[in-house]
Every structure is written in structure tokens, then in C-alpha cells.
Design a protein around this motif. Structure first.
Motif, mmCIF file in Angstrom:
data_model
loop_
_atom_site.group_PDB
_atom_site.id
_atom_site.type_symbol
_atom_site.label_atom_id
_atom_site.label_comp_id
_atom_site.label_asym_id
_atom_site.label_seq_id
_atom_site.Cartn_x
_atom_site.Cartn_y
_atom_site.Cartn_z
ATOM 1 N N TYR A 1 -17.969 -1.019 2.449
ATOM 2 C CA TYR A 1 -17.030 0.098 2.419
ATOM 3 C C TYR A 1 -17.900 1.201 2.514
ATOM 4 N N ARG A 2 -17.473 2.007 3.124
ATOM 5 C CA ARG A 2 -18.110 3.362 3.453
ATOM 6 C C ARG A 2 -17.290 4.613 2.686
ATOM 7 N N ARG A 3 -17.453 4.898 1.401
ATOM 8 C CA ARG A 3 -16.822 6.108 0.854
ATOM 9 C C ARG A 3 -15.558 6.106 0.672
ATOM 10 N N VAL A 4 -14.674 5.249 1.178
ATOM 11 C CA VAL A 4 -13.148 5.114 0.889
ATOM 12 C C VAL A 4 -13.164 4.321 -0.212
ATOM 13 N N SER A 5 -11.766 4.753 -1.131
ATOM 14 C CA SER A 5 -11.565 4.112 -2.387
ATOM 15 C C SER A 5 -10.584 2.934 -1.831
ATOM 16 N N SER A 6 -10.656 1.818 -2.316
ATOM 17 C CA SER A 6 -9.614 0.718 -1.811
ATOM 18 C C SER A 6 -9.077 0.076 -2.939
ATOM 19 N N ASN A 7 -8.003 -0.438 -2.670
ATOM 20 C CA ASN A 7 -7.051 -1.453 -3.577
ATOM 21 C C ASN A 7 -6.276 -2.413 -2.881
ATOM 22 N N PHE A 8 -6.749 -3.695 -3.375
ATOM 23 C CA PHE A 8 -5.884 -4.809 -2.754
ATOM 24 C C PHE A 8 -4.753 -5.383 -3.717
ATOM 25 N N GLY A 9 -3.857 -5.465 -3.255
ATOM 26 C CA GLY A 9 -2.764 -6.385 -3.972
ATOM 27 C C GLY A 9 -1.654 -6.921 -3.449
ATOM 28 N N ASP A 10 -0.867 -7.530 -3.983
ATOM 29 C CA ASP A 10 0.311 -8.081 -3.342
ATOM 30 C C ASP A 10 1.351 -6.715 -3.000
ATOM 31 N N ARG A 11 2.037 -6.950 -1.975
ATOM 32 C CA ARG A 11 2.902 -6.062 -1.334
ATOM 33 C C ARG A 11 4.172 -6.617 -0.758
ATOM 34 N N SER A 12 5.190 -6.916 -1.283
ATOM 35 C CA SER A 12 6.282 -7.475 -0.833
ATOM 36 C C SER A 12 6.727 -7.255 0.639
ATOM 37 N N ASP A 13 6.586 -6.082 1.138
ATOM 38 C CA ASP A 13 7.004 -5.868 2.345
ATOM 39 C C ASP A 13 6.129 -5.898 3.589
ATOM 40 N N SER A 14 4.733 -6.236 3.065
ATOM 41 C CA SER A 14 3.590 -6.526 4.182
ATOM 42 C C SER A 14 3.881 -7.891 4.909
ATOM 43 N N PRO A 15 3.564 -8.120 6.087
ATOM 44 C CA PRO A 15 3.711 -9.129 6.979
ATOM 45 C C PRO A 15 2.942 -10.287 6.261
ATOM 46 N N THR A 16 2.182 -10.318 5.528
ATOM 47 C CA THR A 16 1.254 -11.542 4.863
ATOM 48 C C THR A 16 1.637 -11.594 3.329
ATOM 49 N N GLY A 17 2.319 -10.525 2.806
ATOM 50 C CA GLY A 17 2.541 -10.444 1.512
ATOM 51 C C GLY A 17 1.681 -9.835 0.449
ATOM 52 N N SER A 18 0.813 -9.142 1.099
ATOM 53 C CA SER A 18 -0.562 -8.419 0.433
ATOM 54 C C SER A 18 -0.985 -7.607 1.576
ATOM 55 N N SER A 19 -1.826 -6.540 1.302
ATOM 56 C CA SER A 19 -2.515 -5.525 1.868
ATOM 57 C C SER A 19 -3.859 -4.943 1.389
ATOM 58 N N LEU A 20 -4.654 -4.584 1.726
ATOM 59 C CA LEU A 20 -5.713 -3.333 1.587
ATOM 60 C C LEU A 20 -5.094 -2.080 1.606
ATOM 61 N N LEU A 21 -5.068 -1.290 0.583
ATOM 62 C CA LEU A 21 -4.891 0.039 0.708
ATOM 63 C C LEU A 21 -6.215 0.891 0.751
ATOM 64 N N LEU A 22 -6.556 1.800 1.947
ATOM 65 C CA LEU A 22 -7.514 2.463 1.910
ATOM 66 C C LEU A 22 -7.265 4.004 1.805
ATOM 67 N N ARG A 23 -8.172 4.775 0.877
ATOM 68 C CA ARG A 23 -7.728 6.335 0.783
ATOM 69 C C ARG A 23 -9.181 6.831 1.237
ATOM 70 N N SER A 24 -9.046 7.899 2.037
ATOM 71 C CA SER A 24 -10.160 8.616 2.571
ATOM 72 C C SER A 24 -9.810 10.056 2.556
ATOM 73 N N ALA A 25 -10.802 10.962 2.151
ATOM 74 C CA ALA A 25 -10.854 12.201 1.966
ATOM 75 C C ALA A 25 -11.948 13.017 2.536
ATOM 76 N N PRO A 26 -12.224 12.850 4.220
ATOM 77 C CA PRO A 26 -13.388 13.359 4.735
ATOM 78 C C PRO A 26 -13.210 15.038 4.645
ATOM 79 N N ALA A 27 -14.300 15.643 4.596
ATOM 80 C CA ALA A 27 -14.554 17.236 4.702
ATOM 81 C C ALA A 27 -14.490 17.376 6.401
ATOM 82 N N PRO A 28 -14.074 18.593 6.501
ATOM 83 C CA PRO A 28 -14.209 18.893 7.961
ATOM 84 C C PRO A 28 -15.403 18.708 8.768
#
Length: 576
Positions: free
Chosen positions: A37-64
């Protein structure tokens, strides 16, 4: 029935089972994950609406100013790839912020050469994105990496699954992409009527043929035939010197097509600094002599490419010694070709290749133009940049290039032309956006050239449609003075395996080649037959360039080759 079941089972067995090239594509590993992982914050968890029932959530905040690769996730490939293997990327993704994701398969070490580079704009709804590529070279295990880059936009992206699969050669059935070739952007054709009108207005002029008898009186009813021989506009291609000099059947055909289709050439690699051996330059000089004898204009490519890989003998020198070596390179190369090239790409790719300028000083950037001007005052000087019209990597390259141009002009550097390489790749830039980008660059009051055009698309119909539209847009833009393909034949093309060529390896034409000829040698090629009016003048509106005129009246006949240029008198007088 039993026989049918056996046949169906046999057919299923023949289907190739792909080899998975990455591990933990569902992100379930908590320890020793192969993902980095490079600089992104991440969170993996169960999500009922995901095609597999779970997903990885990635947050990015790049500077210009952050490069796209500075944010994201990557993984070394766990398997090997052979040349021409079909590789398929699949991922279930979404983004409530509609962020853009750059999917890259590349070398795992410098120079990080790209096999796949596709920009995807995610939608708020879950979608399985499928990308397909044919490997242009072989990779051992660990020599390549999958890089999912998130450095273009601030926001979140969700990934449920990622697969990268090797189907080997000639898979059955052939996997198909499901991604909009314009990345979800609209590509309306409303630009076309205005473009066609501009072509008529800016690429044509009035040509008048006045026919007089020997006493100077008008001759009505004389036959005037005009055939265009050459365009004023530069229609060019990149070439390879050995093909211009070779005697094998492919080289013979190569030369014949160049003479038929183009009026301008540029050597793809042989004039680059790192290729400039005495033997190579001798071959180039022979090829230049061949081209000049046949009336071709020649682009010089390229004097300085601002990284050490393209600047032999500079790494390790002191700042003063390095600057001297660059100055010697520019002066020597330009002087050697003085009077033989009409334009030089003085600096290539100053957005992404900056090692030289950072280490030797950015003042050397404009100074290279001054050195080139002193070495050949007649040659036009061009700053040649990538990813201007091509927006598949986002807007940052264009923004940085614009600042480079502004800095050159502010320094007083003799910048004559701005070059847009226009290596177009998926997702394709809508034509209306291309025209807008050129409008912005034209605001610097410098001519533009498309210097290295190709479209990396294997679908023949999409390839042809985009080539036709892009070429039409270029010819219609008042700032454009040239359009150069970066090769045209699959047997000598850097994107031969990615759909970049116009002719196939066996010299059969792809539909894009037909489209090119229908425009350049058809709709944009003047052929006229007129008779002189009572005042002895035949009037016609034709494309700027060189034309053959044949005037006949009775037994008298005269042939002449004339050139029609903007702003110059287009009246030619014949006395019979």
C-alpha cells in the motif's frame, strides 16, 4: 444423448483454464499480504451490497503535484508471462466520489516499462471492469507488477475482487473488454461541421490561371487541368534508416508506401543521443540523402531527453562538465544536419524526464534552444511533449507542460513550435476536448505539430473511426502545421502488438489506413479541370501546396509546376 454429453464435456475440457498471476485478489489475507500500500488509508470489511459480501475501501488525498503512482496498491506478479500471451484484468469496483483509477501492469524495476495502462472512472454502482492485453514481451515471475493507482483524485474507491489471469496464446473463447473506450466521457460529433468548414477556409486558396496569346490578348475556352503533387501541410511518418536503404521485399514496399503517402519523415530512433554512433549516423546520412532527393521534409528527433538513460556520458559528471556535454551534443548534432532538417525536437518530454534539468540546472532547459538556434538559424525549434491531447493519464501532464512552455517564452528562448506527441491510448480523449486542448496551446502564439501520432487500439472499427476524426480535427485547426504518424506498418512499429499500426504485417490495410487515404489523398487532394472564361482566366479553389498545371488550346500545350501558398499571389500566367 450420451454421445452429446460426452461431446459437450470434451469441448469444455478443451477450454483453456487461465493461470492466476496475483494472490489474495479478495484481500482476505491479514498477515503476509502480497499487496503493498502506498499512502492510501484502507479498511477491509463485510459489506452486504458487495458482489462478494466484502470489499476493500481505499482513501486517497493526493496533492496537485503528486504523481499518480504515489497513491495506490501494487503487487508483484506470482507467475510468468510469455510474449503474445493474453492477459485479462478483472475487478469489481465502485466509487461514490467517482474517482479515477489507473490500472497499470509494468516492470517491477526501472525503467518501469508499461504493458497495460488504462484509466477508469469508477461509478457509484458496483461494476466488474474487464481489460484485455496481449503481452509484447516475456516476464519471469516477479519481473512485473500490477499497480492500481489512485493519485488522480481525492476520494474513496471500493474494490471487492481483483483478478489478473494469463490465458496463454489464442484463448478460446477470446476474452472481451467491457470498458467504454472514452472512459465514460461523451464523444459527440457536433465539432465536425465547424471543422470541415475550417478546412475549406484555412487549407485552401484561390488559384487563377490566366491564358494569353502571343500578342497578350486573353484566350477564352482554353483547357486547364490541375493535379496536386504535394501538400503544403506536413503529413509525415517515423521511419527506420535501414528500411530506406534495404533491398529486401519489405524494404522495397516500405519505401514505396512512404513515397505514396507522406511528404515528411522523422527517424524514430537513429538521431537520438544514445543511438548516435558513427556507423549509425553514416546510415542516417545515406537515408537523408535518399529522402531529400525525393523532396521529403525531415524532422530532427531529438536533441535532449532529460534523463540519464537518454544522455550518455553525463551521469557522474560535475554540474559544469554535464552542462558542457549537453551543449556539445546540441551544437554538434544540429551542425551536422544543418540545412537538411526543417525542424528539431530540441527537448523531449520535459514533464516526466527531468533528471538532467534538476541536476544541471533548469536554466539549461532554455539554453539548449539558444545553442540550437546558433548552430542552425534556419531550423525551427520545437519542444516535444507527451500526454497533451492524450488525457488517459489525467490533466497533470498538460498542466505541467503548459508551465514549461510559459517558462521557455518568459526566458526569451527561441521556441518556434509546440509538439504534441499524441500517442493516444484508452480511454480515448473525446475530439471536442482535443480541439480545446490545442486551442489552449495555440494561445502561446506558436504553431503546433502532432509529432508522434498513433492509437493503441486493436479493434479495427474503433481504431479507424478515431484516426479519421483525430486527423480531421488536426487538419482543421489553424495552429497545426503538421501531422506525423509514429510509424505505419506493423512490421516496423513500436506498438505492433497493441494495435498501433495502420498496415498489418502482410501489408494488408487496416480500415484506418483506408480512412487516412480517403482524406489525405482523396477529399483533401485537389483535382480540377476548367476552361478559361471570356477574360482568359480559369478560376479554382484548391489546397495549398504544389500542383501540376497543363494548359491546352488548339495545338498549343504547356505544362508547369506551381506552388500555392497562403498570403501569396495565386495567379499564374501562360502564353500560348
Amino acid at each position: 444423448m450420451l454421445a452429446l454429453l460426452v461431446a459437450l464435456d470434451s469441448h469444455a475440457a478443451e477450454r483453456q483454464q487461465p493461470v492466476e498471476l496475483i494472490a489474495d485478489g479478495d484481500f482476505h489475507a491479514t498477515l503476509l499480504s502480497p499487496w503493498r500500500y502506498r499512502r492510501v488509508s484502507s479498511n477491509f470489511g463485510d459489506r452486504s451490497d458487495s458482489p462478494t459480501g466484502s470489499s476493500l475501501l481505499l482513501r486517497s488525498a493526493p496533492a496537485p503535484d503528486d504523481p499518480t503512482w504515489a497513491w495506490g496498491i501494487r503487487q508483484l506478479l506470482q507467475g510468468s508471462i510469455e510474449e503474445k500471451d493474453v492477459i485479462v484484468f478483472r475487478a469489481w469496483m465502485r466509487s461514490q466520489d467517482r474517482v479515477r483509477v489507473l490500472v497499470v501492469m509494468e516492470d517491477s524495476k526501472e525503467p518501469y516499462r508499461k504493458e497495460l495502462r488504462r484509466l477508469l472512472r469508477l461509478s457509484p454502482e458496483w461494476k466488474e471492469y474487464t481489460l484485455v492485453l496481449k503481452a509484447s514481451r516475456a516476464f519471469a515471475k516477479g519481473d512485473a507488477q500490477l499497480n492500481i493507482q489512485l493519485g488522480l483524485d481525492r476520494g474513496t474507491a471500493e474494490i471487492a475482487t481483483v483478478r489478473l489471469e494469463n490465458y496463454s496464446r489464442d484463448p478460446h473463447p477470446v476474452p472481451r473488454e467491457n470498458v467504454d473506450p472514452f472512459g465514460g466521457e461523451a464523444n459527440p460529433g457536433d465539432w465536425r461541421p465547424a471543422a470541415l468548414s475550417r478546412i475549406e477556409r484555412i487549407r485552401k486558396g484561390e488559384l487563377n490561371v490566366r491564358v494569353l496569346d502571343r500578342r497578350g490578348k486573353p484566350v477564352p475556352g482554353a483547357s486547364v487541368e490541375l493535379k496536386q503533387l504535394r501538400h503544403r501541410f506536413h503529413f509525415g511518418t517515423a521511419v527506420v534508416a535501414r528500411r530506406l536503404l534495404g533491398s529486401d521485399p519489405d524494404s522495397v514496399r516500405y519505401r514505396a508506401e512512404i513515397e505514396r503517402l507522406f511528404n515528411t519523415i522523422v527517424f524514430e530512433n537513429e538521431m537520438k543521443w544514445e543511438r548516435a554512433s558513427p556507423a549509425q549516423l553514416a546510415e542516417v546520412q545515406q537515408a537523408v540523402a535518399w529522402a531529400r532527393k525525393r523532396g521529403f521534409d525531415i524532422r530532427g528527433h531529438t536533441l535532449v531527453w532529460g534523463d540519464y538513460a537518454h544522455s550518455p556520458g553525463v551521469r557522474g559528471l560535475s554540474k559544469e562538465q554535464g552542462r558542457q556535454r549537453v551543449e556539445q551534443r546540441v551544437q554538434g548534432a544540429v551542425a551536422a544536419m544543418k540545412g537538411q532538417v526543417y525542424i528539431w525536437d530540441v527537448v523531449n518530454e520535459a514533464v516526466g524526464s527531468t533528471e538532467l534539468w534538476e541536476d544541471l540546472g533548469w536554466s539549461l532547459f532554455p539554453e539548449t534552444f539558444r545553442i540550437a538556434r546558433r548552430a542552425d538559424p534556419a531550423a525551427q525549434l520545437c519542444y516535444n511533449e507527451a500526454n497533451l491531447a492524450n488525457q488517459s493519464l489525467g490533466e497533470r501532464p498538460l498542466a505541467v507542460a503548459t508551465e514549461r512552455v510559459r517558462a521557455l517564452i518568459a526566458s526569451g528562448a527561441p521556441l518556434d513550435v509546440i509538439g504534441d506527441q499524441a500517442h493516444m491510448s484508452l480511454p480515448l480523449t473525446p475530439i471536442r476536448s482535443v480541439l480545446s486542448i490545442w486551442d489552449g496551446l495555440a494561445s502561446f502564439q506558436r504553431p503546433l505539430e502532432v509529432t508522434e501520432f498513433d492509437v493503441a487500439v486493436e479493434d479495427d472499427l474503433l481504431h479507424a473511426s478515431y484516426v479519421r476524426d483525430f486527423l480531421t480535427a488536426a487538419f482543421s485547426h489553424p495552429a497545426l502545421q503538421g501531422f506525423t504518424l509514429w510509424g505505419f506498418w506493423e512490421g516496423q512499429h513500436w506498438l505492433a502488438t497493441k494495435g498501433g499500426a495502420m498496415f498489418r504485417r502482410d501489408w494488408s490495410k487496416r480500415p484506418a489506413q483506408d480512412a487516412y487515404e480517403q482524406l489525405v489523398l482523396g477529399a483533401w487532394w485537389s483535382r480540377e479541370h476548367r476552361s478559361t472564361a471570356a477574360d482568359g482566366v480559369a478560376r479554382m479553389r484548391v489546397f495549398y501546396g504544389t500542383h501540376e498545371l497543363v494548359v491546352v488550346h488548339g495545338r498549343a500545350r504547356e505544362r508547369r509546376v506551381v506552388t500555392l501558398e497562403p498570403g501569396k499571389d495565386g495567379t499564374f500566367e501562360f502564353r500560348l
